[in-house]
Design a protein around this motif. Structure first.
Motif, PDB file in Angstrom:
ATOM      1  N   UNK A  43      16.562 -21.217   0.725  1.00 41.59           N
ATOM      2  CA  UNK A  43      16.628 -20.618   2.048  1.00 41.59           C
ATOM      3  C   UNK A  43      15.345 -19.832   2.306  1.00 41.59           C
ATOM      4  N   UNK A  44      14.742 -20.071   3.456  1.00 40.01           N
ATOM      5  CA  UNK A  44      13.529 -19.360   3.844  1.00 40.01           C
ATOM      6  C   UNK A  44      13.913 -18.260   4.830  1.00 40.01           C
ATOM      7  N   UNK A  45      13.559 -17.029   4.494  1.00 37.46           N
ATOM      8  CA  UNK A  45      13.905 -15.889   5.332  1.00 37.46           C
ATOM      9  C   UNK A  45      12.850 -14.808   5.185  1.00 37.46           C
ATOM     10  N   UNK A  46      12.790 -13.920   6.155  1.00 40.17           N
ATOM     11  CA  UNK A  46      11.877 -12.784   6.121  1.00 40.17           C
ATOM     12  C   UNK A  46      12.687 -11.519   6.368  1.00 40.17           C
ATOM     13  N   UNK A  47      12.238 -10.419   5.778  1.00 39.85           N
ATOM     14  CA  UNK A  47      12.998  -9.183   5.934  1.00 39.85           C
ATOM     15  C   UNK A  47      12.113  -7.970   6.056  1.00 39.85           C
ATOM     16  N   UNK A  48      12.715  -6.865   6.539  1.00 42.06           N
ATOM     17  CA  UNK A  48      12.004  -5.592   6.652  1.00 42.06           C
ATOM     18  C   UNK A  48      12.999  -4.447   6.572  1.00 42.06           C
ATOM     19  N   UNK A  49      12.511  -3.299   6.110  1.00 41.30           N
ATOM     20  CA  UNK A  49      13.330  -2.099   6.060  1.00 41.30           C
ATOM     21  C   UNK A  49      13.413  -1.486   7.453  1.00 41.30           C
ATOM     22  N   UNK A  50      14.601  -0.997   7.814  1.00 40.77           N
ATOM     23  CA  UNK A  50      14.816  -0.344   9.108  1.00 40.77           C
ATOM     24  C   UNK A  50      15.558   0.972   8.878  1.00 40.77           C
ATOM     25  N   UNK A  51      15.652   1.768   9.936  1.00 39.02           N
ATOM     26  CA  UNK A  51      16.320   3.065   9.831  1.00 39.02           C
ATOM     27  C   UNK A  51      17.765   2.929   9.353  1.00 39.02           C
ATOM     28  N   UNK A  52      18.246   3.995   8.699  1.00 37.29           N
ATOM     29  CA  UNK A  52      19.635   4.027   8.262  1.00 37.29           C
ATOM     30  C   UNK A  52      19.863   3.399   6.904  1.00 37.29           C
ATOM     31  N   UNK A  53      18.822   3.366   6.063  1.00 43.11           N
ATOM     32  CA  UNK A  53      18.919   2.716   4.751  1.00 43.11           C
ATOM     33  C   UNK A  53      19.473   1.291   4.896  1.00 43.11           C
ATOM     34  N   UNK A  54      18.776   0.507   5.722  1.00 43.20           N
ATOM     35  CA  UNK A  54      19.164  -0.881   5.963  1.00 43.20           C
ATOM     36  C   UNK A  54      17.956  -1.784   5.745  1.00 43.20           C
ATOM     37  N   UNK A  55      18.255  -3.014   5.358  1.00 40.70           N
ATOM     38  CA  UNK A  55      17.230  -4.050   5.246  1.00 40.70           C
ATOM     39  C   UNK A  55      17.634  -5.177   6.183  1.00 40.70           C
ATOM     40  N   UNK A  56      16.786  -5.487   7.146  1.00 35.80           N
ATOM     41  CA  UNK A  56      17.090  -6.498   8.157  1.00 35.80           C
ATOM     42  C   UNK A  56      16.503  -7.845   7.730  1.00 35.80           C
ATOM     43  N   UNK A  57      17.374  -8.817   7.537  1.00 36.11           N
ATOM     44  CA  UNK A  57      16.952 -10.139   7.058  1.00 36.11           C
ATOM     45  C   UNK A  57      17.158 -11.164   8.162  1.00 36.11           C
ATOM     46  N   UNK A  58      16.125 -11.942   8.428  1.00 42.16           N
ATOM     47  CA  UNK A  58      16.205 -12.998   9.441  1.00 42.16           C
ATOM     48  C   UNK A  58      16.026 -14.353   8.764  1.00 42.16           C
ATOM     49  N   UNK A  59      17.051 -15.217   8.865  1.00 35.86           N
ATOM     50  CA  UNK A  59      17.033 -16.538   8.237  1.00 35.86           C
ATOM     51  C   UNK A  59      16.444 -17.555   9.207  1.00 35.86           C
ATOM     52  N   UNK A  60      15.546 -18.409   8.697  1.00 28.78           N
ATOM     53  CA  UNK A  60      14.763 -19.270   9.581  1.00 28.78           C
ATOM     54  C   UNK A  60      15.583 -20.385  10.226  1.00 28.78           C
ATOM     55  N   UNK A  61      16.412 -21.109   9.437  1.00 24.77           N
ATOM     56  CA  UNK A  61      17.076 -22.301   9.981  1.00 24.77           C
ATOM     57  C   UNK A  61      18.132 -21.958  11.027  1.00 24.77           C
ATOM     58  N   UNK A  62      18.844 -20.850  10.833  1.00 21.71           N
ATOM     59  CA  UNK A  62      19.870 -20.458  11.812  1.00 21.71           C
ATOM     60  C   UNK A  62      19.341 -19.471  12.834  1.00 21.71           C
ATOM     61  N   UNK A  63      18.173 -18.873  12.557  1.00 19.10           N
ATOM     62  CA  UNK A  63      17.582 -17.821  13.387  1.00 19.10           C
ATOM     63  C   UNK A  63      18.549 -16.652  13.588  1.00 19.10           C
ATOM     64  N   UNK A  64      19.380 -16.418  12.599  1.00 20.50           N
ATOM     65  CA  UNK A  64      20.309 -15.298  12.652  1.00 20.50           C
ATOM     66  C   UNK A  64      19.796 -14.147  11.789  1.00 20.50           C
ATOM     67  N   UNK A  65      20.188 -12.937  12.186  1.00 17.77           N
ATOM     68  CA  UNK A  65      19.758 -11.734  11.488  1.00 17.77           C
ATOM     69  C   UNK A  65      20.968 -11.024  10.909  1.00 17.77           C
ATOM     70  N   UNK A  66      20.812 -10.512   9.699  1.00 20.81           N
ATOM     71  CA  UNK A  66      21.878  -9.771   9.037  1.00 20.81           C
ATOM     72  C   UNK A  66      21.291  -8.482   8.464  1.00 20.81           C
ATOM     73  N   UNK A  67      22.065  -7.403   8.530  1.00 21.54           N
ATOM     74  CA  UNK A  67      21.636  -6.112   7.991  1.00 21.54           C
ATOM     75  C   UNK A  67      22.264  -5.917   6.616  1.00 21.54           C
ATOM     76  N   UNK A  68      21.426  -5.658   5.631  1.00 20.45           N
ATOM     77  CA  UNK A  68      21.879  -5.435   4.259  1.00 20.45           C
ATOM     78  C   UNK A  68      21.871  -3.936   3.970  1.00 20.45           C
ATOM     79  N   UNK A  69      22.992  -3.433   3.493  1.00 24.84           N
ATOM     80  CA  UNK A  69      23.135  -2.007   3.209  1.00 24.84           C
ATOM     81  C   UNK A  69      22.389  -1.634   1.930  1.00 24.84           C
ATOM     82  N   UNK A  70      21.636  -0.528   1.987  1.00 25.53           N
ATOM     83  CA  UNK A  70      20.834  -0.091   0.853  1.00 25.53           C
ATOM     84  C   UNK A  70      21.283   1.261   0.304  1.00 25.53           C
TER      85      UNK A  70
END
Length: 284
Positions: free
Chosen positions: A164-191
């Protein structure tokens, strides 16, 4: 008269014994095998160039004729004191024929590589699945699948091993925002389990506000396992990939995916992203 006759019999008997002894001692005794001779190689082992070894071996029906084939994974050991091998290839032989088929697996090397024989492409003929642990710090595994029905070819190679090819970045609230390329969907990962680590690294303040921009990435497969989800005799692949944050050892989560071979392409049928609720390294 009788006494003389008995003496003659005794003399003849002694003469016959001497003749027999002389005949036995005149024979050459068989030479015992030398203990310095190397043991004979099994007849099934091929002769390999210097430095090359057999890493794994399986027997399976991998062609349309239904005959069992001897399947060998062969590699070169650049260093005799290491288990690392490169220049990997598959050697497939029919015991009834002197001919062998060799398929190179270029640009890959690793440790303790293994074979699995199973049906992946839907033609009801077994294929060969190769697992190659690279030994890197990221736990990345290389995998190859080769079909021998018809012209031998690699149907799962280095590009498919990216997963799976995806890109991610840290965002406010101790979250990591991951965007998956094939579905173009974004999910927030709790940190939240790594809050203290990120505060000490000056990535967040104690309230969860991001102090600087920081991206992350997704590693290629760390695990890839054949699974027959449809129970139809054809294997799918279940993969695991690690999501990394500030550096490669910073695990922020995992991507789990299921892949199926359809129309000569590997297609993801299921994709999940998970948060790390308890980090093994931090729980010691």
């Amino acid at each position: 008269m009788i006494r003389n006759f008995n003496r003659m019999l005794i003399a003849l008997s002694l003469l016959l014994v001497l003749i027999l002894i002389a005949g036995c001692t005149g024979k050459t005794a068989p030479t015992p095998p030398s203990s310095n001779l190397p043991p004979a190689k099994p007849v099934n082992d091929p002769v390999l160039p210097a430095g090359y070894v057999i890493l794994d071996r399986q027997v399976g029906n991998i062609t349309s004729d239904g005959k069992p084939r001897d399947i060998l994974l062969i590699g070169r050991k650049p260093n005799a004191n290491s288990n690392f091998t490169d220049d990997l290839s598959l050697l497939v032989r029919d015991e009834t024929s002197p001919n062998a088929v060799t398929v190179k697996l270029p640009n890959v090397g690793g440790y303790d590589s293994k074979l699995f024989v199973g049906e992946f492409d839907g033609d009801k003929i077994n294929d060969v699945f190769v697992t190659i642990p690279t030994g890197g710090s990221g736990g990345i595994m290389e995998h190859r699948i080769v079909t021998f029905s018809g012209e031998p070819k690699v149907i799962f190679g280095s590009s498919e091993n990216k997963g799976i090819v995806a890109a991610g970045r840290f965002v406010d609230g101790f979250k990591f925002e991951l965007r998956e390329r094939s579905t173009e969907r974004t999910v927030a990962i709790d940190l939240i389990s790594k809050m203290n680590t990120y505060v000490k690294a000056n990535l967040y303040d104690t309230t969860g506000k991001l102090l600087r921009q920081q991206s992350g990435s997704v590693n290629p497969f760390g695990e890839l396992t054949p699974v027959d989800i449809g129970r139809d005799g054809t294997y799918e692949l279940r993969g695991q990939q690690r999501i990394t944050g500030m550096y490669n050892a910073d695990t922020v989560g995992y991507i789990y995916s299921i892949w199926k071979y359809e129309n000569s392409v590997w297609i993801p049928k299921q994709i999940e992203a998970s948060s790390v609720l308890l980090d093994f390294a931090m729980s010691k």
